[in-house]
Design a protein around this motif. Sequence first.
Motif, PDB file in Angstrom:
ATOM      1  N   ALA A  42       0.804  -1.158  -0.149  1.00  0.00           N
ATOM      2  CA  ALA A  42      -0.019  -0.047   0.040  1.00  0.00           C
ATOM      3  C   ALA A  42       1.027   1.159  -0.153  1.00  0.00           C
ATOM      4  N   ALA A  43       1.991   1.260   0.840  1.00  0.00           N
ATOM      5  CA  ALA A  43       2.801   2.364   0.765  1.00  0.00           C
ATOM      6  C   ALA A  43       3.411   2.542  -0.438  1.00  0.00           C
ATOM      7  N   ALA A  44       3.882   1.600  -1.031  1.00  0.00           N
ATOM      8  CA  ALA A  44       4.471   1.670  -2.510  1.00  0.00           C
ATOM      9  C   ALA A  44       3.381   1.951  -3.503  1.00  0.00           C
ATOM     10  N   GLN A  45       2.090   1.775  -3.334  1.00  0.00           N
ATOM     11  CA  GLN A  45       1.155   2.114  -4.328  1.00  0.00           C
ATOM     12  C   GLN A  45       0.865   3.487  -4.225  1.00  0.00           C
ATOM     13  N   VAL A  46       0.868   4.049  -2.642  1.00  0.00           N
ATOM     14  CA  VAL A  46       0.588   5.411  -2.638  1.00  0.00           C
ATOM     15  C   VAL A  46       1.824   6.266  -3.525  1.00  0.00           C
ATOM     16  N   MET A  47       2.959   5.695  -3.370  1.00  0.00           N
ATOM     17  CA  MET A  47       3.998   6.345  -3.989  1.00  0.00           C
ATOM     18  C   MET A  47       3.810   6.752  -5.619  1.00  0.00           C
ATOM     19  N   THR A  48       3.249   5.491  -6.047  1.00  0.00           N
ATOM     20  CA  THR A  48       2.940   5.664  -7.626  1.00  0.00           C
ATOM     21  C   THR A  48       1.991   6.706  -7.988  1.00  0.00           C
ATOM     22  N   GLU A  49       0.887   6.921  -6.806  1.00  0.00           N
ATOM     23  CA  GLU A  49       0.023   7.995  -7.106  1.00  0.00           C
ATOM     24  C   GLU A  49       0.624   9.308  -6.687  1.00  0.00           C
ATOM     25  N   MET A  50       1.496   9.387  -5.971  1.00  0.00           N
ATOM     26  CA  MET A  50       1.739  10.775  -5.389  1.00  0.00           C
ATOM     27  C   MET A  50       3.172  11.532  -6.087  1.00  0.00           C
ATOM     28  N   CYS A  51       4.189  10.389  -6.163  1.00  0.00           N
ATOM     29  CA  CYS A  51       5.546  11.008  -6.763  1.00  0.00           C
ATOM     30  C   CYS A  51       5.390  11.569  -8.303  1.00  0.00           C
ATOM     31  N   GLN A  87      -6.184  -5.654  -4.802  1.00  0.00           N
ATOM     32  CA  GLN A  87      -7.076  -4.659  -4.880  1.00  0.00           C
ATOM     33  C   GLN A  87      -8.574  -5.016  -4.518  1.00  0.00           C
ATOM     34  N   ALA A  88      -8.814  -6.236  -4.509  1.00  0.00           N
ATOM     35  CA  ALA A  88     -10.094  -6.787  -4.321  1.00  0.00           C
ATOM     36  C   ALA A  88     -10.115  -6.919  -2.721  1.00  0.00           C
ATOM     37  N   ASP A  89      -9.093  -7.120  -2.030  1.00  0.00           N
ATOM     38  CA  ASP A  89      -9.133  -7.422  -0.848  1.00  0.00           C
ATOM     39  C   ASP A  89      -9.503  -6.215   0.154  1.00  0.00           C
ATOM     40  N   ALA A  90     -10.539  -6.601   1.040  1.00  0.00           N
ATOM     41  CA  ALA A  90     -10.916  -5.496   2.025  1.00  0.00           C
ATOM     42  C   ALA A  90      -9.931  -5.083   3.037  1.00  0.00           C
ATOM     43  N   GLU A  91      -9.233  -6.006   3.358  1.00  0.00           N
ATOM     44  CA  GLU A  91      -8.204  -5.329   4.492  1.00  0.00           C
ATOM     45  C   GLU A  91      -7.117  -4.428   3.648  1.00  0.00           C
ATOM     46  N   TYR A  92      -6.592  -5.002   2.341  1.00  0.00           N
ATOM     47  CA  TYR A  92      -5.733  -4.252   1.731  1.00  0.00           C
ATOM     48  C   TYR A  92      -6.321  -2.763   1.381  1.00  0.00           C
ATOM     49  N   GLN A  93      -7.632  -2.564   1.156  1.00  0.00           N
ATOM     50  CA  GLN A  93      -8.228  -1.393   0.999  1.00  0.00           C
ATOM     51  C   GLN A  93      -8.416  -0.570   1.899  1.00  0.00           C
ATOM     52  N   SER A  94      -8.525  -0.956   3.274  1.00  0.00           N
ATOM     53  CA  SER A  94      -8.318  -0.243   4.698  1.00  0.00           C
ATOM     54  C   SER A  94      -6.951   0.211   4.806  1.00  0.00           C
ATOM     55  N   VAL A  95      -6.057  -0.770   4.642  1.00  0.00           N
ATOM     56  CA  VAL A  95      -4.709  -0.459   4.663  1.00  0.00           C
ATOM     57  C   VAL A  95      -4.183   0.882   3.673  1.00  0.00           C
ATOM     58  N   LEU A  96      -4.745   0.788   2.527  1.00  0.00           N
ATOM     59  CA  LEU A  96      -4.403   1.550   1.361  1.00  0.00           C
ATOM     60  C   LEU A  96      -4.844   2.858   1.745  1.00  0.00           C
ATOM     61  N   THR A  97      -6.128   3.136   2.361  1.00  0.00           N
ATOM     62  CA  THR A  97      -6.694   4.361   2.713  1.00  0.00           C
ATOM     63  C   THR A  97      -5.856   4.960   4.112  1.00  0.00           C
ATOM     64  N   GLU A  98      -5.527   4.058   4.684  1.00  0.00           N
ATOM     65  CA  GLU A  98      -4.660   4.634   6.020  1.00  0.00           C
ATOM     66  C   GLU A  98      -3.140   5.141   5.307  1.00  0.00           C
ATOM     67  N   ALA A  99      -2.584   4.404   4.373  1.00  0.00           N
ATOM     68  CA  ALA A  99      -1.541   5.023   3.805  1.00  0.00           C
ATOM     69  C   ALA A  99      -1.764   6.130   2.964  1.00  0.00           C
ATOM     70  N   ARG A 100      -2.762   6.109   2.304  1.00  0.00           N
ATOM     71  CA  ARG A 100      -2.858   7.584   1.548  1.00  0.00           C
ATOM     72  C   ARG A 100      -3.111   8.651   2.720  1.00  0.00           C
ATOM     73  N   GLN A 101      -3.865   8.491   3.778  1.00  0.00           N
ATOM     74  CA  GLN A 101      -3.905   9.366   4.758  1.00  0.00           C
ATOM     75  C   GLN A 101      -2.659   9.743   5.394  1.00  0.00           C
ATOM     76  N   ALA A 102      -1.729   8.781   5.824  1.00  0.00           N
ATOM     77  CA  ALA A 102      -0.206   9.004   6.305  1.00  0.00           C
ATOM     78  C   ALA A 102       0.399   9.786   5.169  1.00  0.00           C
ATOM     79  N   ALA A 103       0.386   9.751   4.094  1.00  0.00           N
ATOM     80  CA  ALA A 103       1.196  10.434   2.918  1.00  0.00           C
ATOM     81  C   ALA A 103       0.628  12.133   3.169  1.00  0.00           C
ATOM     82  N   LYS A 104      -0.905  12.230   3.191  1.00  0.00           N
ATOM     83  CA  LYS A 104      -1.036  13.550   3.420  1.00  0.00           C
ATOM     84  C   LYS A 104      -0.860  14.245   4.406  1.00  0.00           C
TER      85      LYS A 104
END
Length: 123
Positions: A42-51, A87-104
């Motif tokens: 998730a942290a790596a995915q956030v990097m693909t979004e923000m970098c 991407q279809a995993d509910a836990e991953y989506q929750s973790v991804l949301t947290e990673a996006r918030q941490a980045a913000k």
Amino acid sequence: MILALPFRRLLGLGFAAVMTQAVVASDLTAEEANTIIKEDVAAAQVMTEMCPALIGKNAKLDSNIQALIQTYLQDYSDSSMTLAKLQADAEYQSVLTEARQAAKDTSADEQKAVCLEALELAL
């Protein structure tokens, strides 16, 4: 949860794990180890979004981050796990949301530094 750490520290820990080829501690259950892997991906995915917005679109950066994600997924308990499946995993989506918030919640300078580190990453 690991995502409570500052974003830069989180990614630094992820890079260190990859660079040293650290093994998941034997006292973790497969489920716990998978959760840590999801956090790293998730942290790596956030990097693909923000970098791209911070340092510009860069093929080497994209390649480095994708390689990082693949390295993380190699340790997943289900050897057929892919980013698309996560991407279809509910836990991953929750973790991804947290990673996006941490980045913000991280300063633009720190975000840019993480992106530059990923650009220089040699896997």
